[in-house]
Scaffold this motif. Sequence first.
Motif, PDB file in Angstrom:
ATOM      1  N   ILE A  51      91.844  31.001  19.985  1.00 48.77           N
ATOM      2  CA  ILE A  51      90.497  30.962  20.566  1.00 48.77           C
ATOM      3  C   ILE A  51      89.886  32.347  20.656  1.00 48.77           C
ATOM      4  O   ILE A  51      88.768  32.512  21.163  1.00 48.77           O
ATOM      5  CB  ILE A  51      90.510  30.291  21.963  1.00 48.77           C
ATOM      6  CG1 ILE A  51      91.371  31.077  22.951  1.00 48.77           C
ATOM      7  CG2 ILE A  51      90.964  28.850  21.850  1.00 48.77           C
ATOM      8  CD1 ILE A  51      91.367  30.486  24.360  1.00 48.77           C
TER       9      ILE A  51
ATOM     10  N   GLN B  90      86.621  24.490  13.552  1.00 54.13           N
ATOM     11  CA  GLN B  90      85.658  25.581  13.652  1.00 54.13           C
ATOM     12  C   GLN B  90      86.058  26.771  12.790  1.00 54.13           C
ATOM     13  O   GLN B  90      85.214  27.450  12.211  1.00 54.13           O
ATOM     14  CB  GLN B  90      85.536  26.045  15.117  1.00 54.13           C
ATOM     15  CG  GLN B  90      84.808  25.089  16.036  1.00 54.13           C
ATOM     16  CD  GLN B  90      84.808  25.570  17.477  1.00 54.13           C
ATOM     17  OE1 GLN B  90      85.414  26.593  17.806  1.00 54.13           O
ATOM     18  NE2 GLN B  90      84.137  24.839  18.350  1.00 54.13           N
TER      19      GLN B  90
ATOM     20  N   THR C 208      85.029  34.010  22.523  1.00 52.02           N
ATOM     21  CA  THR C 208      84.354  33.128  21.564  1.00 52.02           C
ATOM     22  C   THR C 208      84.320  33.790  20.211  1.00 52.02           C
ATOM     23  O   THR C 208      84.329  35.010  20.091  1.00 52.02           O
ATOM     24  CB  THR C 208      82.915  32.824  22.030  1.00 52.02           C
ATOM     25  OG1 THR C 208      82.224  34.047  22.186  1.00 52.02           O
ATOM     26  CG2 THR C 208      82.928  32.065  23.341  1.00 52.02           C
TER      27      THR C 208
ATOM     28  N   ARG D 117      89.111  23.261  17.414  1.00 51.77           N
ATOM     29  CA  ARG D 117      89.138  24.701  17.145  1.00 51.77           C
ATOM     30  C   ARG D 117      89.574  24.980  15.702  1.00 51.77           C
ATOM     31  O   ARG D 117      89.012  25.863  15.040  1.00 51.77           O
ATOM     32  CB  ARG D 117      90.081  25.399  18.132  1.00 51.77           C
ATOM     33  CG  ARG D 117      90.099  26.916  17.974  1.00 51.77           C
ATOM     34  CD  ARG D 117      88.704  27.494  18.071  1.00 51.77           C
ATOM     35  NE  ARG D 117      88.708  28.961  17.995  1.00 51.77           N
ATOM     36  CZ  ARG D 117      87.654  29.671  17.647  1.00 51.77           C
ATOM     37  NH1 ARG D 117      86.511  29.057  17.326  1.00 51.77           N
ATOM     38  NH2 ARG D 117      87.726  30.986  17.621  1.00 51.77           N
TER      39      ARG D 117
ATOM     40  N   VAL E  65      84.113  27.765  22.276  1.00 50.57           N
ATOM     41  CA  VAL E  65      85.548  27.574  22.129  1.00 50.57           C
ATOM     42  C   VAL E  65      85.973  26.500  23.113  1.00 50.57           C
ATOM     43  O   VAL E  65      85.531  26.494  24.257  1.00 50.57           O
ATOM     44  CB  VAL E  65      86.299  28.886  22.434  1.00 50.57           C
ATOM     45  CG1 VAL E  65      87.799  28.670  22.398  1.00 50.57           C
ATOM     46  CG2 VAL E  65      85.900  29.955  21.429  1.00 50.57           C
TER      47      VAL E  65
END
Length: 380
Positions: free
Chosen positions: A148, A100, A22, A97, A73
């Motif tokens: 990730i 993020q 993560t 993702r 994730v």
Amino acid sequence: MSGHRRPVDDVTYTRRRLLVVTAAVVGPAVAFSQFRGKDARSDATQHLPPTTPPASTVSPSTVAIIGVPSSSVPAVEFDHEVGPGMNGAKVSALQDRLRQLGFDPGPSDATFGPATERAVWAFEKLIVDTPRDKVTGVVTPAMWLQMIGPISVRPRRSGPGVHLEILLPQQIGILYADDEVRLISHISSGSGDEWCDVVTVDNEDGTQSEQGICGIAVTPGGVFHFERRFDGWRNSKLGRLYNPVYFNYGIAVHGSSNVPSSPVSHGCVRIPMHIAEYFPSLVKDGDLVYVFDGVEEPETYGAQLPTFDYADPSFTTTTSSTSTTVGPTTTSVPAGTLPETSVPPTTHEHVQTTTIVPTTTTTPAVTVTVGPGTSTTVVG
């Protein structure tokens, strides 16, 4: 998996790995504000000296924060490549993702379209260290594991407030607020070519004129600040610009429907249209812009003048009496979702060039430091 059942230990290992990798990275879900610029110069029209810090710290009420902290994730395994034209859960996880991490892929609609492809290009160039002429827009299983994993993008120039770093060698723009990533975007800057075009220009009196303009497509390195902007479409000597925010006379960051993987503009910094919808709301006049050309540090140049365009001596200028209105466009963006999808009115217009160099290579668990180290429809 074609009906093949994995051993329990392998499944457990995979799930644990997805939980371990993560990353506490601020992500880009935009809270789009209605901030728009005025069709005029701001008070901050003089270029700041290269060592001048931002005029003030930009508060959250002034700048739209385009992400929220996330420690999760997407727990999706990539057992094959994912690329343009594909649909499904893997694409949706990829979009989540990217968002993020600060790359804007457009909405999480599970469709791998142009917006997602350009976000992947930016990831490839900045994190995977792919040369800009080698980007594929395809996410391999290995790239997904890297994506990730823990990733940190740090500014080359640190300080309070908002500033934009334009990396010409990588063709990437990174916006920071108090040294935290707020947006990472693929760009296309000046091609370096000499050019002559017949362009339609919006005049200050509301008319338009057809002009023959020549120049050299250069985006100069240096330290600048945003100084004025226009809302909506703007016809300039450098071409047709969408929501331009100017930082070096006629050179602006602006939206374009053509933002290829190579530098092709007349000197401006093109960004994808879905990002251009809200980009002006993220910056204010006076915010610093550092342009890294891969040759010298921006401070070495200071507020370097652009290569000014000039009239094509073989063209006869005509002026239209038809007035045109370049009206604002408003886009409503759901909370937590990034939107999908000229030069100044003076005689100063510019064009710029570009250089390309790779950044730092990353592995599945790595910290990336972006440190010092002819027509009337053409677009700038």
